[in-house]
Write a protein that holds these residues in place. Structure first.
Motif, PDB file in Angstrom:
ATOM      1  N   GLY A 128       0.795  -1.218   0.000  1.00 37.13           N
ATOM      2  CA  GLY A 128       0.000   0.000   0.000  1.00 37.13           C
ATOM      3  C   GLY A 128       0.829   1.270   0.000  1.00 37.13           C
ATOM      4  O   GLY A 128       2.036   1.260   0.252  1.00 37.13           O
ATOM      5  N   SER A 129       0.156   2.368  -0.262  1.00 35.00           N
ATOM      6  CA  SER A 129       0.819   3.672  -0.318  1.00 35.00           C
ATOM      7  C   SER A 129       1.464   4.050   1.002  1.00 35.00           C
ATOM      8  O   SER A 129       2.529   4.670   1.031  1.00 35.00           O
ATOM      9  CB  SER A 129      -0.191   4.757  -0.724  1.00 35.00           C
ATOM     10  OG  SER A 129      -0.673   4.530  -2.030  1.00 35.00           O
ATOM     11  N   ASN A 130       0.836   3.680   2.125  1.00 34.72           N
ATOM     12  CA  ASN A 130       1.396   4.043   3.422  1.00 34.72           C
ATOM     13  C   ASN A 130       2.651   3.263   3.766  1.00 34.72           C
ATOM     14  O   ASN A 130       3.360   3.606   4.712  1.00 34.72           O
ATOM     15  CB  ASN A 130       0.357   3.866   4.530  1.00 34.72           C
ATOM     16  CG  ASN A 130      -0.482   5.110   4.724  1.00 34.72           C
ATOM     17  OD1 ASN A 130      -0.282   6.108   4.042  1.00 34.72           O
ATOM     18  ND2 ASN A 130      -1.426   5.051   5.641  1.00 34.72           N
ATOM     19  N   VAL A 131       2.930   2.193   3.021  1.00 33.92           N
ATOM     20  CA  VAL A 131       4.192   1.467   3.180  1.00 33.92           C
ATOM     21  C   VAL A 131       5.264   2.085   2.289  1.00 33.92           C
ATOM     22  O   VAL A 131       6.423   2.213   2.689  1.00 33.92           O
ATOM     23  CB  VAL A 131       4.009  -0.032   2.844  1.00 33.92           C
ATOM     24  CG1 VAL A 131       5.344  -0.769   2.904  1.00 33.92           C
ATOM     25  CG2 VAL A 131       3.010  -0.670   3.791  1.00 33.92           C
ATOM     26  N   LYS A 168       6.392  11.495  -0.370  1.00 31.10           N
ATOM     27  CA  LYS A 168       7.269  11.055  -1.455  1.00 31.10           C
ATOM     28  C   LYS A 168       7.612   9.581  -1.293  1.00 31.10           C
ATOM     29  O   LYS A 168       7.498   9.007  -0.208  1.00 31.10           O
ATOM     30  CB  LYS A 168       8.536  11.911  -1.474  1.00 31.10           C
ATOM     31  CG  LYS A 168       8.266  13.372  -1.803  1.00 31.10           C
ATOM     32  CD  LYS A 168       9.551  14.181  -1.846  1.00 31.10           C
ATOM     33  CE  LYS A 168       9.261  15.640  -2.198  1.00 31.10           C
ATOM     34  NZ  LYS A 168      10.496  16.466  -2.227  1.00 31.10           N
ATOM     35  N   LEU A 169       8.042   8.978  -2.391  1.00 29.69           N
ATOM     36  CA  LEU A 169       8.325   7.549  -2.390  1.00 29.69           C
ATOM     37  C   LEU A 169       9.490   7.221  -1.459  1.00 29.69           C
ATOM     38  O   LEU A 169      10.519   7.910  -1.462  1.00 29.69           O
ATOM     39  CB  LEU A 169       8.647   7.088  -3.810  1.00 29.69           C
ATOM     40  CG  LEU A 169       8.640   5.568  -4.046  1.00 29.69           C
ATOM     41  CD1 LEU A 169       7.220   5.036  -4.009  1.00 29.69           C
ATOM     42  CD2 LEU A 169       9.295   5.237  -5.381  1.00 29.69           C
ATOM     43  N   ASP A 170       9.334   6.151  -0.673  1.00 30.23           N
ATOM     44  CA  ASP A 170      10.392   5.672   0.218  1.00 30.23           C
ATOM     45  C   ASP A 170      11.161   4.575  -0.514  1.00 30.23           C
ATOM     46  O   ASP A 170      10.796   3.402  -0.468  1.00 30.23           O
ATOM     47  CB  ASP A 170       9.776   5.137   1.515  1.00 30.23           C
ATOM     48  CG  ASP A 170      10.828   4.801   2.574  1.00 30.23           C
ATOM     49  OD1 ASP A 170      11.983   4.594   2.204  1.00 30.23           O
ATOM     50  OD2 ASP A 170      10.465   4.753   3.762  1.00 30.23           O
ATOM     51  N   VAL A 171      12.238   4.965  -1.181  1.00 25.55           N
ATOM     52  CA  VAL A 171      12.992   4.018  -2.006  1.00 25.55           C
ATOM     53  C   VAL A 171      13.697   2.975  -1.142  1.00 25.55           C
ATOM     54  O   VAL A 171      13.857   1.823  -1.551  1.00 25.55           O
ATOM     55  CB  VAL A 171      14.000   4.771  -2.901  1.00 25.55           C
ATOM     56  CG1 VAL A 171      14.804   3.791  -3.759  1.00 25.55           C
ATOM     57  CG2 VAL A 171      13.278   5.764  -3.801  1.00 25.55           C
ATOM     58  N   SER A 194       6.344  13.792  -6.863  1.00 27.38           N
ATOM     59  CA  SER A 194       7.692  14.262  -6.567  1.00 27.38           C
ATOM     60  C   SER A 194       8.474  14.593  -7.830  1.00 27.38           C
ATOM     61  O   SER A 194       9.459  15.330  -7.788  1.00 27.38           O
ATOM     62  CB  SER A 194       8.449  13.187  -5.765  1.00 27.38           C
ATOM     63  OG  SER A 194       8.588  11.992  -6.519  1.00 27.38           O
ATOM     64  N   GLU A 195       8.025  14.068  -8.951  1.00 26.93           N
ATOM     65  CA  GLU A 195       8.741  14.269 -10.214  1.00 26.93           C
ATOM     66  C   GLU A 195       8.438  15.629 -10.835  1.00 26.93           C
ATOM     67  O   GLU A 195       9.318  16.253 -11.455  1.00 26.93           O
ATOM     68  CB  GLU A 195       8.345  13.153 -11.196  1.00 26.93           C
ATOM     69  CG  GLU A 195       9.194  13.074 -12.442  1.00 26.93           C
ATOM     70  CD  GLU A 195      10.580  12.516 -12.176  1.00 26.93           C
ATOM     71  OE1 GLU A 195      11.428  12.640 -13.064  1.00 26.93           O
ATOM     72  OE2 GLU A 195      10.814  11.974 -11.076  1.00 26.93           O
ATOM     73  N   LEU A 196       7.195  16.097 -10.682  1.00 25.07           N
ATOM     74  CA  LEU A 196       6.780  17.319 -11.383  1.00 25.07           C
ATOM     75  C   LEU A 196       5.979  18.228 -10.453  1.00 25.07           C
ATOM     76  O   LEU A 196       4.781  18.015 -10.278  1.00 25.07           O
ATOM     77  CB  LEU A 196       5.938  16.963 -12.619  1.00 25.07           C
ATOM     78  CG  LEU A 196       5.412  18.143 -13.435  1.00 25.07           C
ATOM     79  CD1 LEU A 196       6.562  18.871 -14.124  1.00 25.07           C
ATOM     80  CD2 LEU A 196       4.401  17.655 -14.473  1.00 25.07           C
ATOM     81  N   PRO A 197       6.618  19.250  -9.878  1.00 20.95           N
ATOM     82  CA  PRO A 197       5.846  20.236  -9.104  1.00 20.95           C
ATOM     83  C   PRO A 197       4.928  21.029 -10.033  1.00 20.95           C
ATOM     84  O   PRO A 197       5.352  21.498 -11.084  1.00 20.95           O
ATOM     85  CB  PRO A 197       6.932  21.133  -8.507  1.00 20.95           C
ATOM     86  CG  PRO A 197       8.208  20.363  -8.638  1.00 20.95           C
ATOM     87  CD  PRO A 197       8.047  19.507  -9.857  1.00 20.95           C
ATOM     88  N   VAL A 198       3.654  21.133  -9.665  1.00 17.29           N
ATOM     89  CA  VAL A 198       2.669  21.859 -10.475  1.00 17.29           C
ATOM     90  C   VAL A 198       2.233  23.095  -9.703  1.00 17.29           C
ATOM     91  O   VAL A 198       1.755  22.994  -8.571  1.00 17.29           O
ATOM     92  CB  VAL A 198       1.457  20.966 -10.806  1.00 17.29           C
ATOM     93  CG1 VAL A 198       0.414  21.764 -11.585  1.00 17.29           C
ATOM     94  CG2 VAL A 198       1.901  19.742 -11.604  1.00 17.29           C
ATOM     95  N   LYS A 199       2.404  24.262 -10.316  1.00 24.38           N
ATOM     96  CA  LYS A 199       2.106  25.516  -9.624  1.00 24.38           C
ATOM     97  C   LYS A 199       0.643  25.923  -9.750  1.00 24.38           C
ATOM     98  O   LYS A 199       0.117  26.629  -8.897  1.00 24.38           O
ATOM     99  CB  LYS A 199       3.016  26.624 -10.162  1.00 24.38           C
ATOM    100  CG  LYS A 199       4.494  26.370  -9.895  1.00 24.38           C
ATOM    101  CD  LYS A 199       5.369  27.494 -10.430  1.00 24.38           C
ATOM    102  CE  LYS A 199       6.843  27.212 -10.149  1.00 24.38           C
ATOM    103  NZ  LYS A 199       7.728  28.281 -10.677  1.00 24.38           N
ATOM    104  N   HIS A 200      -0.024  25.521 -10.829  1.00 22.86           N
ATOM    105  CA  HIS A 200      -1.431  25.881 -10.975  1.00 22.86           C
ATOM    106  C   HIS A 200      -2.306  24.783 -10.383  1.00 22.86           C
ATOM    107  O   HIS A 200      -1.856  23.661 -10.173  1.00 22.86           O
ATOM    108  CB  HIS A 200      -1.789  26.114 -12.443  1.00 22.86           C
ATOM    109  CG  HIS A 200      -1.564  24.911 -13.311  1.00 22.86           C
ATOM    110  ND1 HIS A 200      -0.311  24.551 -13.769  1.00 22.86           N
ATOM    111  CD2 HIS A 200      -2.418  23.976 -13.799  1.00 22.86           C
ATOM    112  CE1 HIS A 200      -0.409  23.448 -14.504  1.00 22.86           C
ATOM    113  NE2 HIS A 200      -1.678  23.077 -14.528  1.00 22.86           N
TER     114      HIS A 200
END
Length: 256
Positions: free
Chosen positions: A9-12, A19-22, A55-61
């Motif tokens: 799951g996402s929480n793992v 952000k992703l926990d590599v 985490s790859e693409l910050p979106v300002k709008h």
């Protein structure tokens, strides 16, 4: 040979900042590689694409929830599968991506095609990595979450065991943070645990313990063992395999 579906799951897979926990992802890959070395077939149902994309693409709008899901998942799937590819390659394990939709689990040609694809992958030693096709699955086309998806995959592929990795040890008799709450270790097919299930959803995913309980009960009745365990515990998959009596988890015993 046992066929195991592992749902992460996402929480793992995400840190507190979303952000992703590599590091955690790498540890889970090590354990899945160990399972395969022991002779098990493994299918991985993995969340984390949206976290990768965010985490790859910050979106300002501003983007609405559907636009965010489509954009970040489209970006994130590429990065997520690339990370899995590189991590599993260290163990000489080939991986293949399966992006699916809810309509593929209705009996018919798409259902048979998907099952045949995953069968030939397993027969040739390829580890399927499954996720929802978030770029086109919106509103009524969506799975409830990856718990539901993993349960459908387990039934489609006639798995022996479904392991749902969360960020807590399993189902408790009360709030897991309270010392008086006890971990429920075994759940029979006729047991009703609804009084113990909280309805809150996870911080970064769409699921929660209610979703896991619903999926586990349904898959259990299909004759498949289901385990809910803490994916943040070190070597959790190895512990569940080698020393289940001392590894915290909740097990749903299959309907016979």
């Amino acid at each position: 040979m046992k066929r195991i579906v592992v749902k992460v799951g996402s929480n793992v897979l995400t840190r507190d900042d979303g952000k992703l926990d590599v590091t955690r992802m790498s540890a889970l890959v090590d354990q899945i590689a160990w399972l395969k070395q022991q002779g098990h077939e493994v299918i991985l149902v993995s969340s984390g694409a949206v976290a990768c994309g965010r985490s790859e693409l910050p979106v300002k709008h501003s983007l609405d929830s559907v636009e965010q899901r489509q954009l970040f998942s489209a970006l994130g799937q590429v990065k997520l599968i690339g990370l899995y590819y590189n991590l599993f390659r260290e163990f000489h394990i080939h991986v293949g991506q399966v992006l699916t939709m809810k309509e593929n689990f209705v009996q018919g040609e798409p259902y048979e095609n998907q099952r045949a694809c995953m069968r030939v992958m397993l027969e040739n030693g390829v580890l399927p990595i499954v996720n929802e096709n978030d770029t086109v699955c919106v509103t009524e086309l969506m799975f409830t979450d990856n718990d539901e998806l993993s349960g459908l995959i387990a039934q489609m592929m006639e798995a022996d065991t479904l392991i749902l990795l969360s960020n807590i040890d399993g189902i408790f008799t009360g709030n897991p943070d309270r010392p008086e709450s006890k971990l429920i270790q075994k759940v029979a097919p006729d047991d009703d645990l609804s009084a113990y299930i909280q309805t809150e959803k996870s911080a970064f995913g769409r699921g929660g313990m209610h979703s896991k309980y619903t999926t586990a009960s349904r898959v259990q009745k299909a004759g498949i063992r289901v385990i809910i365990a803490n994916g943040n515990r070190d070597d959790i998959l190895i512990g569940l395999t080698q020393s289940p009596e001392t590894t915290p988890h909740t097990e749903f015993t299959p309907q016979k």
